[in-house]
Write a protein that holds these residues in place. Structure first.
Motif, PDB file in Angstrom:
ATOM      1  N   THR A 152      -5.970 107.461 100.188  1.00  0.00           N
ATOM      2  CA  THR A 152      -7.076 106.782  99.517  1.00  0.00           C
ATOM      3  C   THR A 152      -8.371 107.544  99.619  1.00  0.00           C
ATOM      4  OG1 THR A 152      -6.050 104.644  99.957  1.00  0.00           O
ATOM      5  CG2 THR A 152      -8.406 104.653  99.432  1.00  0.00           C
ATOM      6  N   PHE A 153      -8.687 107.991 100.853  1.00  0.00           N
ATOM      7  CA  PHE A 153      -9.993 108.631 101.042  1.00  0.00           C
ATOM      8  C   PHE A 153     -10.044 110.046 100.465  1.00  0.00           C
ATOM      9  CE2 PHE A 153     -10.204 105.182 104.098  1.00  0.00           C
ATOM     10  CZ  PHE A 153     -11.471 104.694 103.861  1.00  0.00           C
ATOM     11  N   VAL A 154      -8.869 110.625 100.090  1.00  0.00           N
ATOM     12  CA  VAL A 154      -8.883 111.906  99.377  1.00  0.00           C
ATOM     13  C   VAL A 154      -9.598 111.732  98.042  1.00  0.00           C
ATOM     14  CG1 VAL A 154      -7.438 113.597  98.202  1.00  0.00           C
ATOM     15  CG2 VAL A 154      -6.840 112.829 100.503  1.00  0.00           C
ATOM     16  N   GLY A 201     -23.022 111.802  86.258  1.00  0.00           N
ATOM     17  CA  GLY A 201     -22.930 110.355  86.041  1.00  0.00           C
ATOM     18  C   GLY A 201     -21.485 109.879  86.053  1.00  0.00           C
ATOM     19  N   ALA A 202     -20.574 110.695  85.488  1.00  0.00           N
ATOM     20  CA  ALA A 202     -19.156 110.325  85.498  1.00  0.00           C
ATOM     21  C   ALA A 202     -18.607 110.321  86.910  1.00  0.00           C
ATOM     22  CB  ALA A 202     -18.369 111.293  84.626  1.00  0.00           C
ATOM     23  N   ALA A 203     -19.080 111.279  87.743  1.00  0.00           N
ATOM     24  CA  ALA A 203     -18.629 111.322  89.144  1.00  0.00           C
ATOM     25  C   ALA A 203     -19.096 110.081  89.888  1.00  0.00           C
ATOM     26  CB  ALA A 203     -19.135 112.590  89.824  1.00  0.00           C
ATOM     27  N   VAL A 204     -20.313 109.651  89.610  1.00  0.00           N
ATOM     28  CA  VAL A 204     -20.831 108.428  90.238  1.00  0.00           C
ATOM     29  C   VAL A 204     -20.002 107.228  89.778  1.00  0.00           C
ATOM     30  CG1 VAL A 204     -22.806 106.859  90.354  1.00  0.00           C
ATOM     31  CG2 VAL A 204     -23.157 109.343  90.504  1.00  0.00           C
ATOM     32  N   ARG A 205     -19.674 107.220  88.485  1.00  0.00           N
ATOM     33  CA  ARG A 205     -18.846 106.121  87.963  1.00  0.00           C
ATOM     34  C   ARG A 205     -17.474 106.130  88.622  1.00  0.00           C
ATOM     35  NH1 ARG A 205     -18.129 101.168  86.917  1.00  0.00           N
ATOM     36  NH2 ARG A 205     -16.478 100.750  85.386  1.00  0.00           N
ATOM     37  N   TYR A 206     -16.945 107.346  88.908  1.00  0.00           N
ATOM     38  CA  TYR A 206     -15.661 107.486  89.598  1.00  0.00           C
ATOM     39  C   TYR A 206     -15.750 106.855  90.981  1.00  0.00           C
ATOM     40  CZ  TYR A 206     -11.548 109.905  91.572  1.00  0.00           C
ATOM     41  OH  TYR A 206     -10.352 110.208  92.178  1.00  0.00           O
ATOM     42  N   PHE A 207     -16.868 107.069  91.669  1.00  0.00           N
ATOM     43  CA  PHE A 207     -17.095 106.437  92.971  1.00  0.00           C
ATOM     44  C   PHE A 207     -17.046 104.915  92.836  1.00  0.00           C
ATOM     45  CE2 PHE A 207     -18.792 109.936  95.713  1.00  0.00           C
ATOM     46  CZ  PHE A 207     -18.198 109.503  96.895  1.00  0.00           C
ATOM     47  N   ASN A 208     -17.720 104.411  91.827  1.00  0.00           N
ATOM     48  CA  ASN A 208     -17.770 102.959  91.640  1.00  0.00           C
ATOM     49  C   ASN A 208     -16.373 102.385  91.397  1.00  0.00           C
ATOM     50  OD1 ASN A 208     -20.528 102.976  91.935  1.00  0.00           O
ATOM     51  ND2 ASN A 208     -20.926 103.127  89.713  1.00  0.00           N
ATOM     52  N   VAL A 209     -15.565 103.109  90.612  1.00  0.00           N
ATOM     53  CA  VAL A 209     -14.201 102.657  90.351  1.00  0.00           C
ATOM     54  C   VAL A 209     -13.401 102.621  91.644  1.00  0.00           C
ATOM     55  CG1 VAL A 209     -12.033 103.278  89.225  1.00  0.00           C
ATOM     56  CG2 VAL A 209     -14.185 103.383  87.943  1.00  0.00           C
ATOM     57  N   LEU A 210     -13.560 103.678  92.467  1.00  0.00           N
ATOM     58  CA  LEU A 210     -12.848 103.707  93.754  1.00  0.00           C
ATOM     59  C   LEU A 210     -13.281 102.550  94.630  1.00  0.00           C
ATOM     60  CD1 LEU A 210     -12.930 107.542  94.562  1.00  0.00           C
ATOM     61  CD2 LEU A 210     -10.982 106.185  93.759  1.00  0.00           C
ATOM     62  N   ASP A 211     -14.577 102.247  94.638  1.00  0.00           N
ATOM     63  CA  ASP A 211     -15.080 101.108  95.422  1.00  0.00           C
ATOM     64  C   ASP A 211     -14.459  99.801  94.945  1.00  0.00           C
ATOM     65  OD1 ASP A 211     -16.640 102.596  97.091  1.00  0.00           O
ATOM     66  OD2 ASP A 211     -18.498 102.309  95.955  1.00  0.00           O
ATOM     67  N   GLU A 212     -14.397  99.632  93.631  1.00  0.00           N
ATOM     68  CA  GLU A 212     -13.824  98.399  93.084  1.00  0.00           C
ATOM     69  C   GLU A 212     -12.344  98.292  93.439  1.00  0.00           C
ATOM     70  OE1 GLU A 212     -14.584  98.569  88.946  1.00  0.00           O
ATOM     71  OE2 GLU A 212     -16.764  98.347  89.128  1.00  0.00           O
ATOM     72  N   ASN A 213     -11.636  99.420  93.332  1.00  0.00           N
ATOM     73  CA  ASN A 213     -10.203  99.395  93.674  1.00  0.00           C
ATOM     74  C   ASN A 213     -10.003  99.068  95.151  1.00  0.00           C
ATOM     75  OD1 ASN A 213      -9.643 100.071  91.069  1.00  0.00           O
ATOM     76  ND2 ASN A 213      -9.225 102.251  91.478  1.00  0.00           N
ATOM     77  N   LEU A 214     -10.797  99.674  96.019  1.00  0.00           N
ATOM     78  CA  LEU A 214     -10.664  99.432  97.463  1.00  0.00           C
ATOM     79  C   LEU A 214     -11.027  97.988  97.798  1.00  0.00           C
ATOM     80  CD1 LEU A 214      -9.867 100.902 100.030  1.00  0.00           C
ATOM     81  CD2 LEU A 214     -12.277 101.467 100.399  1.00  0.00           C
ATOM     82  N   ASP A 215     -12.055  97.473  97.109  1.00  0.00           N
ATOM     83  CA  ASP A 215     -12.432  96.062  97.334  1.00  0.00           C
ATOM     84  C   ASP A 215     -11.302  95.126  96.928  1.00  0.00           C
ATOM     85  OD1 ASP A 215     -14.530  93.939  97.825  1.00  0.00           O
ATOM     86  OD2 ASP A 215     -14.083  93.567  95.698  1.00  0.00           O
TER      87      ASP A 215
END
Length: 534
Positions: free
Chosen positions: A4-6, A512-526
């Motif tokens: 996951t953290f990769v 901006g896309a990389a930041v959005r990628y972070f947000n998606v990962l956060d949502e998935n982990l949540d």
């Protein structure tokens, strides 16, 4: 599946590489007007997992580990750089020659001033006046004054050519000391700094720019060749380029090494041994004195100055500079002065005199000259040049020393001899010879032109004017070619605000896309932690 953290590492690397690219764009934009600056870009590589580790792991779909910024690279084309510097050398050679030849043209400017041809016309007119009243000492004095003006004009030409030679030699010395020697010394110092940075794994792009700018300026001075091989091995895992700059030998012999990493050559000027043949001397990077620099320097300001100072044109031997420079035009007016003096002296000397036995003979000019013109000694003509020609001491002391007739009074009068003391036949011969075609010869006896004295000077004036026009055209062509190459190099290495603006927008979107990628990962982990299970 990938840990996951990769995925967070992938997103983090994406932001890092995008931020680095944005920073480089900002650096490019801020240096848009910096002289010598080379556009940079970020080197980005794809990060993958190790095959050796995965060999023993449970097979999964390999997605890679994102991207990574490994450094910055300058956008340069070595081939275009070499063409730019070669053309820069040629361009500066022609510009230097045009300036020098324009100075020569000013010396022989017959259009805006009553120069030598005007004085020759006055001299002929005064001779015509003397032919009408050959016994007038006043008119004879006027003729002598006109002759003095002719010699003074020739003296002035020679002195002005000497002044131009002195000026050009001083300019050459400044170019040698303040430009060539300074540039190679500073390039060697930069090489030392650059090597230190490279040894520690740094990429000193700003130092590269300073060095390249100095090499561009060095190429204005002389033809140079840059090479960066073979590499110096610092350790088992590290090699850095060995930087050399040479002046190549056009005949294929040993070049002159002027920069060898942190070592540099030193150029000097020998203008005292033979001021008519100035020599460049180079002590190369290993301490060898190269006295063949004149034949190896074939372009740039140095060659331009050497061509003006040493150029012998058609008077040059196989190994001498064959450009039409100061030496060439000095020889041309020396030939004129010698021919003018010889013609007038011979006509004034070939008169009838007693043979010592009651008869009469024609005086032999070679054994008993009655010179109207001599060198600075006032009597001799063996070393006569435009620089030292003058009216003879005998004519200065007696205006009537000029023989107006070939049959002067001989006492006692020889049998059958009829003196014509009031005759003007010899003056008429002088006038006729001034308007007749004669053979102008160089010091080896080779005829260089057959024509009148006015035609000869017209050819000299026309020749220097043609040379100025020719080299001006060469200079314009070289400038146009240089500008084309410069534009090509700028398209590769220069900063374009439009292009950088597009890059800035693109990298911003990636970030901006990389930041959005972070947000998606956060949502998935949540979702996994808080919304799955009981």
């Amino acid at each position: 599946m990938t840990a996951t953290f990769v995925s967070y590492n992938i997103a983090s690397r994406a932001m890092d590489t995008s931020q680095a690219s944005i920073n480089i764009v900002g650096n490019n934009i801020s240096n848009v007007n910096t002289e010598g600056y080379t556009r940079q870009r970020v080197d980005i590589v794809s990060v993958t997992t190790s095959g050796k580790v995965e060999k023993y792991a449970t097979p999964v779909v390999s997605t890679g580990l994102g991207s990574k910024a490994t450094g910055t690279t300058q956008l340069r084309d070595p081939y275009i750089d070499a063409r730019y510097r070669n053309q820069n050398s040629e361009n500066n050679r022609y510009e230097t020659m045009v300036k020098g030849l324009s100075n020569l043209e000013d010396v022989f400017d017959e259009a805006s001033a009553e120069a030598l041809q005007g004085e020759l016309s006055s001299y002929i007119n005064d001779l015509q006046s003397l032919s009408q009243t050959p016994t007038s000492s006043d008119i004879a004095q006027v003729v002598r004054s006109a002759a003095e003006k002719v010699t003074q004009m020739l003296n002035m030409y020679a002195n002005q050519l000497d002044e131009i030679r002195t000026e050009q030699t001083e300019n050459l010395e400044v170019t040698v000391k303040s430009e060539f020697n300074t540039y190679v010394k500073n390039i060697a110092a930069l090489n030392e700094q650059i090597q230190r940075e490279e040894i520690y794994g740094n990429t000193p792009n700003e130092l590269y720019d300073q060095r390249n700018l100095l090499i561009d300026k060095l190429s204005e001075v002389s033809n140079v060749k840059v090479s960066m091989s073979p590499a110096d091995r610092i350790s088992e895992n590290l090699s850095i380029p060995h930087y050399r700059i040479t002046i190549e030998n056009p005949s294929g012999g040993q070049p002159i090494l002027i920069v060898d990493n942190d070592k540099y050559a030193e150029m000097s000027l020998d203008a005292t041994t033979d001021p008519l043949d100035v020599k460049l001397l180079i002590t190369d990077t290993v301490g060898n004195l190269r006295d063949d620099a004149n034949s190896l320097v074939t372009d740039g300001k140095l060659e331009g100055y050497l061509s003006i100072i040493n150029g012998k044109g058609s008077f040059a031997s196989a190994t001498e500079n064959d450009a039409k420079g100061i030496y060439y035009y000095n020889e041309k007016i020396d030939i004129f002065a010698k021919q003018f003096a010889d013609t007038m002296n011979k006509l004034n000397s070939e008169i009838f005199e007693s043979d010592g036995a009651g008869g009469y003979v024609l005086n032999d000019y070679s054994t008993d000259p009655k010179n109207l013109f001599t060198d600075s000694s006032g009597t001799a003509t063996a070393n006569l040049t435009a620089r030292n020609i003058q009216v003879s001491t005998a004519w200065l002391s007696n205006p009537s020393y000029i023989n107006t007739t070939r049959k002067p009074v001989i006492d006692p009068t020889p049998t059958g001899y009829e003196a014509t003391p009031a005759g003007s036949d010899n003056v008429l011969r002088m006038i006729e010879n001034m308007s007749s075609k004669v053979d102008f010869k160089d010091s080896d006896g080779n005829i260089i032109l057959t024509g009148t004295f006015n035609e000869y000077m017209t050819s000299v004036v026309s020749e220097v004017g043609t040379d100025v026009e020719l080299y001006t055209n060469f200079s314009k062509t070289a400038t146009n070619v240089f500008q084309t190459i410069s534009d090509t190099r700028d398209s590769v290495s220069g900063v374009s605000l439009n292009e950088e603006g597009i890059n800035l927008s693109a990298f911003q979107k990636v970030y901006g896309a990389a930041v959005r990628y972070f947000n998606v990962l956060d949502e998935n982990l949540d979702t996994i932690i808080n919304k799955m299970g009981v």
